[in-house]
Design a protein around this motif. Structure first.
Motif, PDB file in Angstrom:
ATOM      1  N   VAL A 179      45.556  43.328  48.991  1.00 58.50           N
ATOM      2  CA  VAL A 179      45.429  42.875  48.188  1.00 58.50           C
ATOM      3  C   VAL A 179      45.370  44.037  46.330  1.00 58.50           C
ATOM      4  N   LYS A 192      48.441  30.373  38.198  1.00 57.94           N
ATOM      5  CA  LYS A 192      48.443  29.784  38.968  1.00 57.94           C
ATOM      6  C   LYS A 192      47.757  28.397  38.729  1.00 57.94           C
ATOM      7  N   ILE A 197      43.710  34.436  37.291  1.00 60.19           N
ATOM      8  CA  ILE A 197      43.682  34.925  37.988  1.00 60.19           C
ATOM      9  C   ILE A 197      43.075  36.638  38.068  1.00 60.19           C
ATOM     10  N   ARG A 199      41.155  40.290  39.271  1.00 63.03           N
ATOM     11  CA  ARG A 199      40.335  41.071  40.053  1.00 63.03           C
ATOM     12  C   ARG A 199      38.886  40.711  39.722  1.00 63.03           C
ATOM     13  N   PHE A 230      43.681  39.105  44.350  1.00 63.58           N
ATOM     14  CA  PHE A 230      44.742  37.945  44.472  1.00 63.58           C
ATOM     15  C   PHE A 230      46.140  39.122  45.152  1.00 63.58           C
ATOM     16  N   GLU A 234      50.787  36.819  46.756  1.00 61.38           N
ATOM     17  CA  GLU A 234      50.771  35.351  46.111  1.00 61.38           C
ATOM     18  C   GLU A 234      50.782  35.966  44.473  1.00 61.38           C
TER      19      GLU A 234
END
Ligand code: PMP
Length: 286
Positions: A179, A192, A197, A199, A230, A234
């Motif tokens: 990730v 998304k 999004i 971390r 992510f 992604e």
């Protein structure tokens, strides 16, 4: 034109500024730093940077410089003396210069070193790059485990930028355990289903001052935010992506490892966040 810089209590022309060869910042990367941006001659989020500096010092058991209480005044003095309209103020504190090179921390008689200088960047907030976005590649995150402390150990991030440049990209996102941690000098985000999004905080990433402000503004504007990690895959499938930092504010990312996001142009959420961030930050600047 020669700058006026600040070194341990004195304002001097850059050519006359001196730090000892025994300084632990030079020998051991035993130092911490902050970068505060300047827009219209005013400091953006000074208090956030001051607080994070104190935290970095505390985490490393590094004594604070005597001038800690005067930092705002020193920033303002440098901005004024160097006639900075748009740009940044760089600040570094190190554990000082003991008599000899020695791995153990020096005693109380060694005073910390405090250095500040300005960089002029006219039109910093009107960067044309923000209109087209940047391309990132992924690289393995090979940094140490306390990335939440803003130390001057920047060799690996520097190498990451060079790897990006060599690959025809603008920056690198670092990947650990499959990730993304963060960018070489910025926090990383994807969008998304309209949700932002990024971390979660921890020892693995720097707690960006811009990140904190942007997430606050996003929530205030009723945008949905999820703090979780992510993967690159992604990110490549995301509608949009962006980075944040004190000197780039909110910068759209349009390509990840050669894969264009959406239609390959900056997304609406990144553009809106950049606008809100710049508006609000200018209003609160001191
Ligand atoms: N992560 C890293 C590794 C950084 O070097 C930086 C910028 N110094 C950031 C994130 C962003 O932090 P800030 O928003 O406080 O500039």
């Amino acid at each position: 034109m020669s700058r006026i810089v600040y070194v341990n209590g004195e304002y001097v022309p850059e050519e006359e500024a001196r730090v000892s060869v025994f300084d632990r910042g030079f020998l051991f990367a035993d130092g911490v730093y902050e970068v505060t941006s300047v827009l219209g001659g005013k400091l953006i989020d000074f208090e956030g940077h001051r607080r994070r500096l104190q935290r970095s010092l505390d985490e490393l058991d590094m004594p604070a410089p005597e001038a800690m209480a005067d930092l705002l005044e020193i920033h303002r003095e440098l901005v004024a003396r160097n006639e900075i309209v748009d740009g940044l103020v760089y600040l570094q504190v190190t554990r000082g210069a003991p008599a000899d090179r020695d791995f153990t921390f020096p005693g109380e008689d060694t005073k910390p070193t405090l250095v500040l200088f300005t960089q002029s960047k006219p039109g910093l907030a009107e960067s044309p790059v923000a209109k087209v976005g940047i391309k990132v590649i992924s690289v393995e995150d090979m940094r140490w485990g306390r990335r939440d402390i803003k130390t001057v150990q920047l060799l690996y991030p520097s190498m990451g930028k060079m790897m990006a440049k060599k690959a025809g990209a603008d920056d690198a996102w670092m990947v650990e355990d499959g990730v993304v941690t963060e960018g070489t000098s910025n926090n990383a985000y994807i969008v998304k289903g309209g949700k932002i999004i990024t971390r979660h905080l921890g020892n693995e990433i720097l707690h960006g001052i811009t990140r904190a402000a942007v997430l606050r503004f996003a929530r205030e504007a009723q945008m949905e935010v999820e703090e979780r990690s992510f993967s690159i895959e992604e990110a490549q499938a995301a509608e949009e992506a962006f980075i944040t930092s004190a000197s780039t504010f909110v910068m759209p990312v349009v390509e990840v490892d050669g894969v264009a996001l959406g239609d390959g142009t900056p997304g609406p959420i990144a553009a809106r966040l950049r606008e809100i961030y710049l508006d609000e930050s200018r209003k609160a600047a001191i």
